[in-house]
Design an enzyme around this catalytic site. Structure first.
Site, PDB file in Angstrom:
ATOM      1  N   TRP A 194       0.821  -1.211   0.000  1.00  0.00           N
ATOM      2  CA  TRP A 194       0.000   0.000   0.000  1.00  0.00           C
ATOM      3  C   TRP A 194       0.854   1.260   0.000  1.00  0.00           C
ATOM      4  O   TRP A 194       0.363   2.354  -0.260  1.00  0.00           O
ATOM      5  CB  TRP A 194      -0.902   0.008   1.237  1.00  0.00           C
ATOM      6  CG  TRP A 194      -0.158   0.228   2.529  1.00  0.00           C
ATOM      7  CD1 TRP A 194       0.872  -0.512   3.038  1.00  0.00           C
ATOM      8  CD2 TRP A 194      -0.377   1.283   3.462  1.00  0.00           C
ATOM      9  NE1 TRP A 194       1.301   0.000   4.243  1.00  0.00           N
ATOM     10  CE2 TRP A 194       0.547   1.101   4.535  1.00  0.00           C
ATOM     11  CE3 TRP A 194      -1.282   2.353   3.519  1.00  0.00           C
ATOM     12  CZ2 TRP A 194       0.606   1.960   5.624  1.00  0.00           C
ATOM     13  CZ3 TRP A 194      -1.221   3.202   4.626  1.00  0.00           C
ATOM     14  CH2 TRP A 194      -0.279   3.006   5.658  1.00  0.00           C
ATOM     15  N   ASP A 195       2.145   1.092   0.306  1.00  0.00           N
ATOM     16  CA  ASP A 195       3.064   2.224   0.348  1.00  0.00           C
ATOM     17  C   ASP A 195       2.950   3.085  -0.903  1.00  0.00           C
ATOM     18  O   ASP A 195       2.995   4.312  -0.844  1.00  0.00           O
ATOM     19  CB  ASP A 195       4.518   1.738   0.453  1.00  0.00           C
ATOM     20  CG  ASP A 195       4.771   0.824   1.635  1.00  0.00           C
ATOM     21  OD1 ASP A 195       3.801   0.295   2.194  1.00  0.00           O
ATOM     22  OD2 ASP A 195       5.942   0.622   1.974  1.00  0.00           O
ATOM     23  N   GLU A 209       0.894  -1.953  12.742  1.00  0.00           N
ATOM     24  CA  GLU A 209       1.034  -3.408  12.817  1.00  0.00           C
ATOM     25  C   GLU A 209       1.396  -3.903  14.215  1.00  0.00           C
ATOM     26  O   GLU A 209       1.649  -5.097  14.404  1.00  0.00           O
ATOM     27  CB  GLU A 209       2.056  -3.872  11.779  1.00  0.00           C
ATOM     28  CG  GLU A 209       1.571  -3.628  10.354  1.00  0.00           C
ATOM     29  CD  GLU A 209       2.630  -3.914   9.308  1.00  0.00           C
ATOM     30  OE1 GLU A 209       3.759  -4.270   9.705  1.00  0.00           O
ATOM     31  OE2 GLU A 209       2.332  -3.778   8.115  1.00  0.00           O
ATOM     32  N   LYS A 257       3.486   1.066  16.075  1.00  0.00           N
ATOM     33  CA  LYS A 257       4.643   0.976  15.188  1.00  0.00           C
ATOM     34  C   LYS A 257       4.731   2.218  14.309  1.00  0.00           C
ATOM     35  O   LYS A 257       5.817   2.706  14.007  1.00  0.00           O
ATOM     36  CB  LYS A 257       4.536  -0.274  14.314  1.00  0.00           C
ATOM     37  CG  LYS A 257       5.694  -0.469  13.350  1.00  0.00           C
ATOM     38  CD  LYS A 257       5.479  -1.695  12.470  1.00  0.00           C
ATOM     39  CE  LYS A 257       6.594  -1.851  11.454  1.00  0.00           C
ATOM     40  NZ  LYS A 257       6.320  -2.945  10.493  1.00  0.00           N
ATOM     41  N   GLN A 258       3.575   2.701  13.888  1.00  0.00           N
ATOM     42  CA  GLN A 258       3.537   3.847  12.983  1.00  0.00           C
ATOM     43  C   GLN A 258       2.199   4.557  13.124  1.00  0.00           C
ATOM     44  O   GLN A 258       1.258   4.036  13.703  1.00  0.00           O
ATOM     45  CB  GLN A 258       3.727   3.397  11.535  1.00  0.00           C
ATOM     46  CG  GLN A 258       2.615   2.508  11.015  1.00  0.00           C
ATOM     47  CD  GLN A 258       3.008   1.739   9.782  1.00  0.00           C
ATOM     48  OE1 GLN A 258       3.846   0.863   9.839  1.00  0.00           O
ATOM     49  NE2 GLN A 258       2.402   2.076   8.661  1.00  0.00           N
TER      50      GLN A 258
END
Length: 850
Positions: free
Chosen positions: A407-408, A536, A648-649
């Site tokens: 998806w980046d 994640e 994580k993000q």
């Protein structure tokens, strides 16, 4: 003096973590005695073998189809040899520890292609090896305007003779399949016998170690301390020899191969042109895994020896390699006819056009200027000629993530392409469209209607063996729909929408309508359960906010696209309705589901919970988590991480950026203040988003620190894995951080654009470009004014600049006075360490990992 101070390397501060885990210090991260500042080049003036993996990545050259890592020409003294062709992959059966229905079955990994970079030099039969060579001079530079890697050496041989070696390496942006290398040798003192061995080497059975890796849980072994960001090795031969060619008269050599399981084929061919006034003899040798042309020269001092090596790579999903050799031959014959000078001229012209569309200028900030341009150039090298393929997470600079597409691309890379190089954005979307049938099959495997795009893939089949942080990330459907909508709005490309884009909108909307369900006891709310959002460290949850917000957008936009098509192009609508079996009833249902979408909100804290049970979890004590236990995913079992509030993000914060119009300024600030301190930054996707929202809600100093952290992710190897390849999504995010964060540009959809800049304090100005509906506008931001100028195109564009309508057209530049920079909290991090939330939990600010 530079505004970027440089503390001693090796400290916690150098790694980005202060004692209170605050944002990284405002400074440069490079050793400028080795990597001097140049606004248009990345230059290395001292050879150092301690970080070969890093330099091989940052000095790589590529065009989105073909990539050559920055290995030394001599083929030795390397960390990881690498030649990659986008989409050229091997497959293998995924062996699950415990089987279950619907698990991914076939893994895919990019194959390290035969290496044509090798040009070895011998003087007096002594080889040039940089690790032991007596180098009197050394410089290597990647020229961002010419797209050429250059190296210059002054070598004193063991017998005391001085030899000058100059080389260049280029992967053509104008000719997709072409690479060109030159290698010039000049003796400065005495005559000597010189040998130059130019090779194509397949490292499976060749002279050097062979590096081919496969995704986790494949034929390799994922053991204690394994890094899931890397790819495992295949423990068998991958490339089966098919063809060999050697022409002694011309020096042309070639090899052809077939992947053992995927059946993909490849051919590589090299031409040689040696120019010198010295006496020369040559010899050609070919075998299954090696083809080389060796030149022996009786070299005289002051008489240069110049070798030009032109190389062509062609691949296919099944065409015999013999036919691919014919394609290589045509490519190289064309270069012979046109000349190498024409290729270098075409390269410069291609990049001149690119920089005219896409350059970002930050006067008075040379370190930042250099780093921004390197990041933008890295996007070019990952995407320019990726036609027919996706954009891998590492581009074509390394084997990280197995060469997979994520998806980046849609969230981090596509905005840059859409607003600067829309033809490349269209190609990326056409690739997603080509995977639609596979996505339909994947949805069916998960008992869903519509289409579910694979979380990670090369050939369209799901390759993620860990479903909790893979397949469960259904949000990829909405991410693709978002990128499609953004592209259509910015370009007005209704032809693509009518023929192909509408299929993506319809099938992704069907997935959401079927995946979610209604709860009548809550007044008719629509819920989506058992999914994973971008974070994640929190998996398989109910009503993940990012997923629900993006699914709502997807459903709205699909319904709007169908209705617009029905009225604007009845013929195209009739074809789509027949092709997709669209009914008015299901389109109405999409609208109802969007209106009824559950968007979690906690009235007590005044924030949006990341998911329906997120706030029930215990807080992770990041303040007392040692640096050698970061990133968390490498040191803690997933179940340990999943029990805590730790990210994580950016997840909720990313939703604030992509769907900002759905949140109030107060909500954005409250959400940012809650989630920023518990976001570890273990992902390189986080800092850019945190920078953008920090700037928007008033934390300008923090925004700048996050921006610098992202800017040097690869150049300074801040996450310790740049050796696996460039973090392409982060490079795309750098543009967004500049243009949408500091530059304030936002696309609200339906041809509505606004600009609300927030310039860093020590920047005198910022200039960036956006192309909208075929018209390119240069945007220049200064502390007290904004300039808009049409550079190309004949359209008039309307922008909302802090609530005022501004129209700009050809020959009609506009200057707008700016008053202030929006909400601002000078020097104060959100929720300073030690303060308490209303629920009693102590807050500590966290920043991206090293």
């Amino acid at each position: 003096m530079s505004p970027l101070d440089q503390p001693a390397p090796g400290t916690d501060e150098d790694r980005g973590f202060g004692p209170s885990h605050e944002a990284p210090p405002v400074r440069d991260f490079l050793d400028r005695s080795r990597f001097p500042v140049d606004p248009w080049k990345l230059t290395e003036v001292r050879y150092d073998s301690s970080d070969l993996g890093l330099t091989e990545t940052v000095f790589a050259v590529g065009n989105g189809y073909l990539g050559l890592r920055g290995n030394v020409e001599e083929g030795r003294d390397s960390h990881t040899h690498g030649t990659f062709v986008n989409g050229f992959h091997e497959t293998w059966p995924i062996q699950h520890a415990e089987e279950a229905y619907g698990f991914a079955r076939v893994g895919q990994t990019i194959v390290n292609a035969p290496d044509a970079k090798i040009i070895r030099l011998y003087v007096d039969d002594e080889p040039l090896l940089l690790s032991v060579a007596d180098l009197l001079g050394y410089e290597r530079s990647l020229d961002l305007r010419e797209g050429v890697l250059r190296r210059s050496l002054l070598w004193r041989t063991p017998s005391g003779k001085r030899v000058r070696i100059d080389s260049t390496r280029m992967v053509s942006l104008a000719q997709k399949h072409l690479a060109i290398m030159t290698f010039e040798v000049t003796l400065l003192d005495d005559s000597s016998p010189v040998a130059i061995s130019s090779q194509i080497l397949n490292r499976q059975d060749g002279e050097d170690e062979y590096h081919v890796r496969a995704s986790a849980m494949g034929e390799g072994r994922v053991g204690e301390g394994a890094d899931p960001r890397k790819a495992e090795r295949l423990q068998r031969r991958v490339l089966e020899p098919q063809e060999q060619l050697g022409e002694p008269d011309t020096g042309r050599v070639a090899l052809g191969f077939r992947c053992a399981e995927s059946g993909m084929t490849l051919a590589v061919m090299a031409d040689h042109d040696l120019q010198t006034e010295n006496m020369v003899t040559s010899r050609v040798v070919t075998g299954d895994d090696l083809a080389k042309t060796t030149f022996r020269i009786a070299a005289e001092p002051g008489v240069p020896i110049r070798l030009t090596k032109t190389v062509a790579y062609h691949t296919s999903r099944g065409v015999p390699s013999r036919e691919l050799l014919d394609r290589c031959r045509r490519t190289l014959d064309r270069v012979r006819e046109q000349g190498v000078e024409q290729q270098t001229s075409d390269q410069r012209a291609w990049l001149d056009d690119f920089w005219a569309r896409a350059d970002v200028e930050v006067p008075g900030q040379p370190e930042i200027q250099q780093a921004i341009r390197w990041n933008l150039f890295s996007i070019v090298q990952a995407s320019a000629r990726a036609e027919g393929q996706g954009i891998p997470a590492k581009g074509v600079t390394g084997s990280g993530y197995g060469g997979h597409y994520f998806w980046d691309t849609e969230v981090y890379v596509m905005p840059f392409l859409t607003y600067t190089t829309p033809s490349a954005a269209r190609n990326a979307l056409r690739f997603r469209y080509s995977l639609l049938d596979a996505a339909r099959r994947r949805a069916d495997q998960l008992a869903q209607k519509g289409a579910l795009f694979p979380w990670r893939t090369i050939n369209g089949e799901e390759a993620s063996a860990y479903y909790a942080a893979g397949t469960a990330q259904y949000h990829i459907d909405a991410d693709i729909a978002y990128a499609l909508s953004q592209y259509i709005g910015a370009t007005g490309d209704t032809e693509f929408l009518d023929r192909q884009g509408i299929d993506i909108f319809v099938e992704t909307a069907r997935l959401w309508a079927d995946l979610g369900f209604w709860r009548s006891e809550e007044g008719g709310t629509f819920h989506i359960h058992s999914v994973t959002g971008p974070d994640e460290y929190t998996t398989v949850v109910n009503d993940n906010l990012y997923t629900n917000v993006m699914a709502r957008f997807n459903l709205r936009r699909a319904a709007e696209a169908v209705r617009t098509l029905q009225h604007a192009n009845p013929t195209a609508y009739a074809a789509a309705a027949e092709r997709l079996s669209i009914t008015d009833e299901e389109v109405e249902e999409w609208g109802r589901a969007a209106r009824g979408m559950s968007i979690p909100f906690d009235e007590h804290l005044g924030i949006h919970p990341q998911d329906s049970h997120f706030l029930e979890r215990e807080m992770w004590d990041l303040d007392h988590t040692p640096l050698d236990s970061r990133p968390l995913l490498l040191h803690y079992h997933p179940l340990v991480i999943y029990r805590f509030q730790v990210l994580k993000q950016a997840d909720v914060v990313l939703a604030l950026f992509l769907q900002g119009e759905d949140f109030t300024p107060e909500q954005k600030r409250a959400d940012f203040e809650y989630y920023d301190p518990i976001t570890t930054g273990d992902s390189t996707l986080s800092a850019v988003v945190q920078s953008i929202i920090a700037a928007e809600v008033g934390y300008h100093d923090l925004a700048y620190r996050y921006f610098l952290s992202a800017l040097f992710v690869d150049l300074a190897d801040r996450h310790g894995n740049t050796s696996d390849g460039v973090h392409v999504a982060s490079t795309g995010g750098v543009w967004s951080a500049v243009a949408t964060g500091f530059g304030g540009f936002r696309d609200l959809g339906a041809g509505q654009w606004c600009i609300d800049p927030r310039l860093p304090d020590d920047w005198e100005s910022l200039t960036y470009r956006v192309t909208l509906r075929g018209t390119r506008v240069r945007v220049t931001v200064r502390p007290d004014e904004l300039d808009l100028t049409v550079e190309a195109g004949d359209g008039h564009l309307v922008f909302d600049v802090r609530g005022s309508e501004v129209v700009v057209g050809p020959g009609e530049p506009v200057t707008v006075a700016l008053s202030g920079q929006g909400p601002r909290l000078e020097g104060e991090p959100p929720n300073p360490a030690g303060t308490r939330r209303s629920d009693g939990t102590v807050i500590t600010a966290i920043v991206p990992g090293a």
